[in-house]
Design an enzyme around this catalytic site. Structure first.
Site, PDB file in Angstrom:
ATOM      1  N   VAL A  16       0.845  -1.012  -5.210  1.00 24.45           N
ATOM      2  CA  VAL A  16       1.680  -1.021  -6.413  1.00 24.45           C
ATOM      3  C   VAL A  16       2.979  -1.805  -6.170  1.00 24.45           C
ATOM      4  O   VAL A  16       3.356  -2.664  -6.972  1.00 24.45           O
ATOM      5  CB  VAL A  16       2.019   0.418  -6.870  1.00 24.45           C
ATOM      6  CG1 VAL A  16       2.913   0.394  -8.102  1.00 24.45           C
ATOM      7  CG2 VAL A  16       0.746   1.206  -7.168  1.00 24.45           C
ATOM      8  N   GLY A  35       8.441   0.031  -0.108  1.00 24.93           N
ATOM      9  CA  GLY A  35       6.985   0.135   0.010  1.00 24.93           C
ATOM     10  C   GLY A  35       6.325  -0.953  -0.812  1.00 24.93           C
ATOM     11  O   GLY A  35       6.368  -0.920  -2.047  1.00 24.93           O
ATOM     12  N   VAL A  36       5.752  -1.955  -0.119  1.00 21.42           N
ATOM     13  CA  VAL A  36       5.112  -3.046  -0.858  1.00 21.42           C
ATOM     14  C   VAL A  36       3.610  -3.025  -0.602  1.00 21.42           C
ATOM     15  O   VAL A  36       3.011  -3.974  -0.115  1.00 21.42           O
ATOM     16  CB  VAL A  36       5.748  -4.423  -0.545  1.00 21.42           C
ATOM     17  CG1 VAL A  36       7.069  -4.543  -1.288  1.00 21.42           C
ATOM     18  CG2 VAL A  36       5.972  -4.647   0.941  1.00 21.42           C
ATOM     19  N   GLY A  37       3.010  -1.880  -0.925  1.00 22.35           N
ATOM     20  CA  GLY A  37       1.561  -1.739  -0.849  1.00 22.35           C
ATOM     21  C   GLY A  37       0.953  -2.176  -2.172  1.00 22.35           C
ATOM     22  O   GLY A  37       1.461  -3.075  -2.845  1.00 22.35           O
ATOM     23  N   LYS A  60      -7.036  18.297  -8.848  1.00 21.02           N
ATOM     24  CA  LYS A  60      -6.985  17.376  -7.710  1.00 21.02           C
ATOM     25  C   LYS A  60      -7.973  17.842  -6.658  1.00 21.02           C
ATOM     26  O   LYS A  60      -8.182  19.049  -6.483  1.00 21.02           O
ATOM     27  CB  LYS A  60      -5.572  17.367  -7.120  1.00 21.02           C
ATOM     28  CG  LYS A  60      -5.220  16.103  -6.384  1.00 21.02           C
ATOM     29  CD  LYS A  60      -4.597  15.061  -7.284  1.00 21.02           C
ATOM     30  CE  LYS A  60      -4.237  13.816  -6.498  1.00 21.02           C
ATOM     31  NZ  LYS A  60      -3.461  12.851  -7.279  1.00 21.02           N
TER      32      LYS A  60
HETATM   33  P1  NAD Z   1      -0.171   1.925  -0.584  1.00 18.66           P
HETATM   34  O1  NAD Z   1      -0.616   2.795   0.517  1.00 18.66           O
HETATM   35  O2  NAD Z   1      -0.999   0.752  -0.981  1.00 18.66           O
HETATM   36  O3  NAD Z   1       1.304   1.370  -0.262  1.00 18.66           O
HETATM   37  C1  NAD Z   1       2.334   2.157   0.246  1.00 18.66           C
HETATM   38  C2  NAD Z   1       3.228   1.247   1.093  1.00 18.66           C
HETATM   39  O4  NAD Z   1       4.378   1.990   1.484  1.00 18.66           O
HETATM   40  C3  NAD Z   1       2.569   0.767   2.377  1.00 18.66           C
HETATM   41  O5  NAD Z   1       2.778  -0.624   2.513  1.00 18.66           O
HETATM   42  C4  NAD Z   1       3.284   1.563   3.487  1.00 18.66           C
HETATM   43  O6  NAD Z   1       3.385   0.837   4.695  1.00 18.66           O
HETATM   44  C5  NAD Z   1       4.635   1.765   2.852  1.00 18.66           C
HETATM   45  N1  NAD Z   1       5.396   2.920   3.345  1.00 18.66           N
HETATM   46  C6  NAD Z   1       4.958   4.166   3.659  1.00 18.66           C
HETATM   47  N2  NAD Z   1       5.981   4.946   4.024  1.00 18.66           N
HETATM   48  C7  NAD Z   1       7.093   4.202   3.940  1.00 18.66           C
HETATM   49  C8  NAD Z   1       8.472   4.435   4.185  1.00 18.66           C
HETATM   50  N3  NAD Z   1       8.898   5.636   4.600  1.00 18.66           N
HETATM   51  N4  NAD Z   1       9.352   3.419   3.992  1.00 18.66           N
HETATM   52  C9  NAD Z   1       8.935   2.210   3.566  1.00 18.66           C
HETATM   53  N5  NAD Z   1       7.631   1.931   3.312  1.00 18.66           N
HETATM   54  C10 NAD Z   1       6.741   2.902   3.510  1.00 18.66           C
HETATM   55  O7  NAD Z   1       0.066   2.897  -1.827  1.00 18.66           O
HETATM   56  P2  NAD Z   1       0.147   2.523  -3.379  1.00 18.66           P
HETATM   57  O8  NAD Z   1      -1.183   2.677  -3.992  1.00 18.66           O
HETATM   58  O9  NAD Z   1       0.894   1.253  -3.538  1.00 18.66           O
HETATM   59  O10 NAD Z   1       1.026   3.726  -3.921  1.00 18.66           O
HETATM   60  C11 NAD Z   1       2.422   3.792  -3.677  1.00 18.66           C
HETATM   61  C12 NAD Z   1       2.978   5.103  -4.227  1.00 18.66           C
HETATM   62  O11 NAD Z   1       2.705   5.163  -5.633  1.00 18.66           O
HETATM   63  C13 NAD Z   1       2.347   6.364  -3.634  1.00 18.66           C
HETATM   64  O12 NAD Z   1       3.323   7.377  -3.596  1.00 18.66           O
HETATM   65  C14 NAD Z   1       1.268   6.722  -4.651  1.00 18.66           C
HETATM   66  O13 NAD Z   1       0.986   8.105  -4.624  1.00 18.66           O
HETATM   67  C15 NAD Z   1       1.942   6.328  -5.933  1.00 18.66           C
HETATM   68  N6  NAD Z   1       0.995   6.021  -7.018  1.00 18.66           N
HETATM   69  C16 NAD Z   1       0.064   5.030  -6.882  1.00 18.66           C
HETATM   70  C17 NAD Z   1      -0.807   4.751  -7.927  1.00 18.66           C
HETATM   71  C18 NAD Z   1      -1.831   3.646  -7.832  1.00 18.66           C
HETATM   72  O14 NAD Z   1      -2.406   3.284  -8.853  1.00 18.66           O
HETATM   73  N7  NAD Z   1      -2.082   3.083  -6.659  1.00 18.66           N
HETATM   74  C19 NAD Z   1      -0.726   5.479  -9.124  1.00 18.66           C
HETATM   75  C20 NAD Z   1       0.251   6.477  -9.246  1.00 18.66           C
HETATM   76  C21 NAD Z   1       1.102   6.734  -8.175  1.00 18.66           C
END
Ligand code: NAD
Length: 353
Positions: A185, A181-183, A79
């Site tokens: 993923v 968390g509706v980002g 990493k």
């Molecule tokens: P992102 O930043 O697009 O979305 C995260 C969402 O969570 C945001 O909308 C944020 O406002 C919300 N959030 C943060 N803290 C919060 C809390 N305490 N309570 C409620 N909501 C909260 O991230 P992502 O790419 O969707 O990834 C989400 C998770 O999945 C992360 O932990 C990331 O490490 C993991 N992940 C992502 C991927 C990928 O392909 N993007 C792959 C493996 C793991």
């Protein structure tokens, strides 16, 4: 101290460089190359100290070793962490990414980088100007693009398998799933589950984001702080890590926890706490491997699209067999995943001359 951190880590290499262009510290942690070159994303964020940045690089690299080993991919874990005073934009960002590319190139393939928190496929195109040891570049450059759709597809396949295991059927109709968390993923997962008939509830610290999505797809949004009060069948954490601990586990009101968020457990003992409450927890790194499967598969192993799609569905089979084995052996799913990973690593070490 930094020295203690470096000495106490069981990884293979810690590489640090102070960036010329910005006031940033670049750290690359190479945890293991037993199965192949160390692959893993590049996280950009602020840290309270250099030691905290190095510690994060180590922790994340260690997790990548397990993730890639459990997926059965011929790669080790690594990493990169870009510790910045604030997230740079424009030329400063470009210069920092070029420096990361130079550092990665100087390692001659020991470490292969990709996007992570605050870095994207577009950033990886910049890194690729200095090194070929990078994946998840943009689709325009021949890369896999944003890994989130593949991650969400893998999470859904694994979630269905876990639902079948816990509830005896993978029928999602009426099954209540709380997506935290509706980002990138979580939004995709919420949409897919809603399309398949699940009773989805969403929350996000960005409450407007949760409300907008809920209105668009016709589901319910709850305040982010209310996540422990919501009774559901499945809790799907897709936001921050460290949410499952001594304080929150006794309050969970679900039978299954399965989501994309990395490092959901605050400590290892939390896996036992979940099991003691009769809650099935699917180890995050088993469930969220879709993005890395697609990126590594397409760009480093040159899988055709059908193979990528098959491997994303395979996450479901992997989760099913992991949960079955945990039941049969009377172990937590975490313990089984750890055994699976270490068996593969030990086998690779044993065949090396
Ligand atoms: P992102 O930043 O697009 O979305 C995260 C969402 O969570 C945001 O909308 C944020 O406002 C919300 N959030 C943060 N803290 C919060 C809390 N305490 N309570 C409620 N909501 C909260 O991230 P992502 O790419 O969707 O990834 C989400 C998770 O999945 C992360 O932990 C990331 O490490 C993991 N992940 C992502 C991927 C990928 O392909 N993007 C792959 C493996 C793991």
């Amino acid at each position: 101290s930094l020295e203690e951190l470096v000495d106490s880590w069981d990884g293979e290499a810690t590489v640090m460089r102070r960036a010329r262009s910005t006031d940033a510290l670049i750290t690359i942690g190479v945890h293991s190359t037993a199965l192949g070159p160390a692959a893993g994303g590049c996280r950009m964020r602020t840290y309270r100290s250099s030691a905290a940045a190095v510690e994060d690089a180590h922790r994340l690299a260690t997790a990548m070793t397990s993730k890639l080993a459990v997926c059965g991919l011929p790669f080790g874990g690594g990493k990169a962490v870009l510790a910045v005073p604030s997230i740079p934009e424009g030329d400063a960002r470009r210069d920092l990414l070029l420096e990361l590319g130079e550092l990665v190139e100087s390692l001659g393939g020991l470490y292969i980088t990709a996007p992570d928190m605050n870095t994207s496929d577009v950033d990886m195109d910049v890194v690729a100007e200095r090194t070929s040891h990078v994946f998840c570049r943009t689709a325009e450059s021949g890369g896999c693009g944003n890994p989130a759709p593949a991650t969400a597809a893998g999470v859904e396949a694994g979630l269905r398998a876990a639902i079948a295991h816990v509830f005896g059927s993978d029928d999602l109709d009426g099954r209540r799933v709380l997506v935290q968390g509706v980002g990138a993923v979580g939004e995709r997962l919420a949409r897919r589950l809603t399309d398949d008939g699940a009773d989805v509830v969403v929350c996000d610290i960005d409450e407007q984001r949760a409300d907008h999505l809920a209105r668009r797809i016709g589901v319910r949004a709850i305040p982010a702080a209310a996540w422990l009060d919501e009774e559901c069948d499945v809790f799907a954490p897709c936001a921050a890590g460290g949410i499952l601990d001594e304080g929150t586990i006794p309050r969970l009101r679900c039978r299954l926890v399965a989501g994309a968020a990395n490092n959901q457990l605050r400590e290892r003992a939390d896996a036992d706490r979940l099991a003691a409450r009769g809650i099935t927890w699917v180890p995050d790194y088993v469930l969220n491997s879709g993005g890395v499967l697609k990126g590594v598969g397409m760009e480093l192993l040159h899988w055709p699209p059908e193979e990528v799609a098959n491997r994303l569905q395979q996450v479901g089979e992997d989760v099913a067999s992991l949960l079955r084995r945990a039941d049969t052996e009377g172990q937590t799913p975490l313990a089984v995943a750890e055994t699976l990973a270490s068996d593969r690593i030990d086998a690779a070490r044993a065949t090396r001359v």
